[in-house]
Design a protein around this motif. Structure first.
Motif, short mmCIF file in Angstrom:
data_model
loop_
_atom_site.label_atom_id
_atom_site.label_comp_id
_atom_site.label_asym_id
_atom_site.label_seq_id
_atom_site.Cartn_x
_atom_site.Cartn_y
_atom_site.Cartn_z
N TRP A 378 -1.20 9.43 -4.35
CA TRP A 378 -1.54 10.79 -4.41
C TRP A 378 -2.27 10.96 -6.02
CZ3 TRP A 378 3.76 9.52 -2.95
CH2 TRP A 378 4.06 9.97 -1.51
N ARG A 379 -3.08 11.91 -6.05
CA ARG A 379 -3.73 12.42 -7.52
C ARG A 379 -3.70 13.65 -7.65
NH1 ARG A 379 -10.25 11.05 -6.85
NH2 ARG A 379 -10.82 12.94 -5.89
N GLU A 380 -3.34 14.54 -6.57
CA GLU A 380 -3.30 16.06 -6.70
C GLU A 380 -1.94 16.69 -6.50
OE1 GLU A 380 -5.85 17.49 -7.80
OE2 GLU A 380 -7.55 16.35 -7.45
N ASP A 381 -1.61 17.77 -7.09
CA ASP A 381 -0.26 18.51 -7.08
C ASP A 381 0.17 18.53 -5.43
OD1 ASP A 381 -0.52 18.57 -9.57
OD2 ASP A 381 -1.08 20.63 -9.91
N SER A 382 1.32 18.64 -5.28
CA SER A 382 1.61 18.87 -4.02
C SER A 382 2.40 20.07 -3.79
CB SER A 382 2.84 17.90 -3.79
OG SER A 382 4.01 18.26 -4.54
N GLY A 383 2.39 20.87 -5.02
CA GLY A 383 2.98 22.34 -4.64
C GLY A 383 4.31 22.35 -4.94
N PRO A 384 5.11 23.43 -5.46
CA PRO A 384 6.40 23.29 -5.86
C PRO A 384 7.54 22.98 -4.85
CG PRO A 384 5.55 25.73 -5.86
CD PRO A 384 4.42 24.55 -5.35
N ILE A 385 7.13 23.35 -3.61
CA ILE A 385 8.18 23.00 -2.37
C ILE A 385 8.20 21.65 -2.24
CG2 ILE A 385 8.74 23.79 -0.10
CD1 ILE A 385 8.95 25.93 -2.21
N PHE A 386 9.35 21.01 -2.01
CA PHE A 386 9.56 19.58 -1.68
C PHE A 386 9.01 19.40 -0.23
CE2 PHE A 386 12.35 19.68 -4.91
CZ PHE A 386 12.16 18.48 -5.55
N LYS A 387 8.39 18.43 -0.08
CA LYS A 387 7.65 18.26 1.29
C LYS A 387 8.18 16.66 1.62
CE LYS A 387 3.57 21.12 0.34
NZ LYS A 387 2.09 21.24 0.11
N GLU A 388 8.10 16.35 2.92
CA GLU A 388 8.36 15.37 3.41
C GLU A 388 7.33 14.24 3.69
OE1 GLU A 388 11.03 13.37 7.58
OE2 GLU A 388 9.97 15.47 7.39
N VAL A 389 7.61 13.03 3.18
CA VAL A 389 6.54 11.80 3.38
C VAL A 389 7.14 10.86 4.40
CG1 VAL A 389 5.46 10.23 2.31
CG2 VAL A 389 5.80 12.36 1.02
N VAL A 390 6.50 10.49 5.51
CA VAL A 390 7.21 9.68 6.53
C VAL A 390 6.63 8.22 6.61
CG1 VAL A 390 7.44 9.39 9.04
CG2 VAL A 390 7.66 11.67 7.68
N PHE A 391 7.46 7.23 6.56
CA PHE A 391 6.82 5.76 6.88
C PHE A 391 7.48 5.43 8.09
CE2 PHE A 391 6.96 6.79 2.03
CZ PHE A 391 5.70 6.31 1.63
N SER A 392 6.72 5.22 9.01
CA SER A 392 7.10 4.89 10.42
C SER A 392 7.69 3.34 10.26
CB SER A 392 6.34 5.28 11.52
OG SER A 392 5.15 4.47 11.52
N SER A 393 8.16 2.80 11.41
CA SER A 393 8.51 1.34 11.50
C SER A 393 7.15 0.58 11.62
CB SER A 393 9.22 1.15 12.92
OG SER A 393 8.25 1.66 13.93
N LYS A 394 6.19 1.38 12.10
CA LYS A 394 4.48 0.57 12.00
C LYS A 394 4.12 0.50 10.56
CE LYS A 394 0.51 -0.83 13.31
NZ LYS A 394 -0.22 -0.98 12.15
N ALA A 395 4.23 1.51 9.80
CA ALA A 395 3.71 1.77 8.45
C ALA A 395 4.71 0.60 7.56
CB ALA A 395 3.94 2.85 7.61
N LEU A 396 5.92 0.41 7.84
CA LEU A 396 6.74 -0.60 7.25
C LEU A 396 6.28 -1.99 7.51
CD1 LEU A 396 10.25 1.22 7.05
CD2 LEU A 396 8.50 1.34 5.40
N GLN A 397 6.09 -2.13 8.95
CA GLN A 397 5.80 -3.52 9.25
C GLN A 397 4.56 -4.05 8.83
OE1 GLN A 397 5.56 -3.36 13.71
NE2 GLN A 397 7.81 -2.50 13.73
N ASP A 398 3.63 -3.14 8.24
CA ASP A 398 2.21 -3.58 7.62
C ASP A 398 2.50 -4.07 6.30
OD1 ASP A 398 0.92 -2.54 9.78
OD2 ASP A 398 0.45 -0.77 9.12
N ALA A 399 3.67 -3.81 5.85
CA ALA A 399 4.01 -4.60 4.62
C ALA A 399 4.45 -5.97 4.54
CB ALA A 399 5.22 -3.63 3.86
N ASN A 400 4.70 -6.57 5.77
CA ASN A 400 4.99 -7.99 5.80
C ASN A 400 6.32 -8.23 5.10
OD1 ASN A 400 2.83 -8.53 7.73
ND2 ASN A 400 1.47 -8.40 5.60
#
Length: 469
Positions: A378-400
């Motif tokens: 991330w390099r830009e503001d997200s805004g003042p409200i907390f927002k959900e970021v999701v890492f699915s099982s596929k995204a985690l598997q990519d980390a080996n």
């Protein structure tokens, strides 16, 4: 290895392996720091005799075990077709969760030029101070949840979003002086169009929330002067293009709340100020998030979670809010934040595939490996409200890193001209993971491995380093 029934010369084969837990927590599992007795039975399946047999060395995949036997150990001669049993007493150390315990014993004998190697794998569950959880939530309203600050400065903070205008929230940290518990609803707003550095007593701002410019005099002086002119609250508009900060200062006679907003937000509020209503709400005793603070230029801010076992069906959700800048001085350096996994040696950047996804894949001039130059983030503001970021099982598997004990590693690197940039995490939810737990019995076993040491504390509140003017 193979166990030939006939060999032209003496040949050692392993025929059995048994173990007994001598000292531990009285369950059937092998845990770190338990004392084990391994009994290995060997047979000479070849032709000829082994004489002057010694056990010289024992190694393990769990680092170097503490062998309680005196080595080298003189053994009986091993005639043709004969068997011998050897007891090896040792202390398990450094075993990872779910990892099988392996031993490699080196023997020597008269007339044998190369060491005789015997490898043993224990068919048992190991290091089971680990429980599987379908869902675990780290909510920072409850404290730091044993997160460890590795670089920079982190604290458990109250809300940074104190001000709403016509229902729209703004980054607006409250001042450290004045009331720290307040609720004001739907007040009219006025543009003070001044610095308010001169003491005047009248009712110019009576009952209103007044906007004042930053500069020339202390924040506390501005707010006190506005109070003496009837203001119910003060909004200080930043005079530089940087993140608003909690204002420092001292004046025990200030009875009204005050907050700071960015230059951009302040100008936006002024556009329709006559038709707008402001509300401010804050309670310093209610903590909300784990946040970086003291956002200085070229600073690494890094925090890590407790360890957990990553499985193939694991997933992670993180609720974040951050105020970071893109291009900085000379168009060469950026703020950059991202989330990774750390296994005790290596960090791998995770890429979210749901929710608030990364908004930059550019190579950036960040400091060192915090995070690594070229990593997405991330390099830009997200805004003042907390927002959900999701890492699915596929995204985690990519980390080996499936099957390893890992920690979440959240990093923010600030650029050359960054001031006040911050990254906040409200809560984290991890699903289908293994968590280390204490043994049921207080047996004094050693600490669980692979925890990254905390080099910086997580503060219960931000140390007072805020500007006073």
């Amino acid at each position: 290895f193979d166990m030939p029934e006939y060999c032209l010369g003496p040949y050692i084969s392993q025929t059995s392996i048994n173990y007994t837990i001598i000292s531990g927590d009285d369950d059937e599992y092998i845990d770190n720091c338990e004392i084990l007795k391994a009994t290995i039975t060997l047979k000479n399946t070849g032709i000829g005799n082994f004489t002057n047999v010694h056990l010289d060395e024992v190694a393990s995949n769990s680092s170097t075990p503490t062998i309680l036997n005196e080595l080298p150990m003189q053994l009986m001669d091993l005639p043709e077709r004969a068997s011998i049993s050897i007891d090896i007493d040792f202390i398990v150390d450094g075993l990872m969760y779910g990892e099988p315990l392996k031993l490699e014993a080196k023997f020597s004998a008269a007339g044998v030029t190369e060491p005789i190697l015997v490898s043993v794998v224990f068919d048992a569950e190991t290091s089971t101070d680990l429980v599987m959880r379908e869902s675990v939530t780290w909510d920072f309203k409850d404290g730091d949840n044993d997160f460890a600050a590795v670089d920079g400065y982190f604290s458990i903070e109250a809300s940074r979003t104190v001000l709403t205008v016509d229902g729209v929230p703004y980054y607006s940290p409250t001042a450290l002086f004045g009331p720290q518990n307040f609720t004001l609803v739907d007040l009219v707003m006025l543009d003070g169009q001044s610095l308010e550095c001169e003491p005047i007593i009248d009712d110019k701002y009576s009952g209103s929330v007044v906007l004042l410019e930053r500069g020339e005099c202390n924040f506390a002086d501005k707010v006190f002067n506005a109070q003496n002119r009837g203001a119910s609250a003060v909004i200080i508009v930043n005079n530089v293009n940087s993140t608003p900060q909690s204002m420092g200062g001292n004046n025990d006679d200030i009875r009204i709340p005050s907050v700071m907003v960015s230059m951009l937000d302040g100008n936006a509020i002024k556009q329709n100020i006559k038709a707008s209503l402001a509300s401010l709400s804050f309670d310093a005793t209610i903590k909300e998030a784990l946040s970086s603070f003291l956002g200085l230029p070229t600073q690494c801010n890094r925090v890590r979670s407790p360890s957990f076992l990553l499985r193939s069906d694991s997933s992670i959700s993180i609720w974040v809010s951050f105020d970071i800048k893109g291009v900085t001085y000379g168009f060469q350096s950026y703020d950059r934040a991202n989330v990774g996994l750390f296994n005790g040696q290596d960090r791998v950047t995770l890429t979210p595939d749901g929710g608030e996804k990364y908004n930059s894949n550019d190579k950036v001039d960040t400091i060192g490996t915090c995070p690594s130059p070229g990593d997405a983030g991330w390099r830009e503001d997200s805004g003042p409200i907390f927002k959900e970021v999701v890492f699915s099982s596929k995204a985690l598997q990519d980390a080996n890193m499936i099957g390893q004990m890992v920690q979440l590693d959240i990093a923010l690197a600030t650029g050359l001209m960054s001031y006040g940039s911050f990254f906040s995490v409200q809560k984290i939810k991890i699903e289908n993971v293994g968590l280390p737990v204490n043994d049921a019995n207080a047996d004094g076993l050693c600490a669980m491995p692979s925890e990254a040491p905390s080099r910086m504390p997580i503060y219960s509140e931000s140390p007072s380093q805020e500007p006073s003017l």
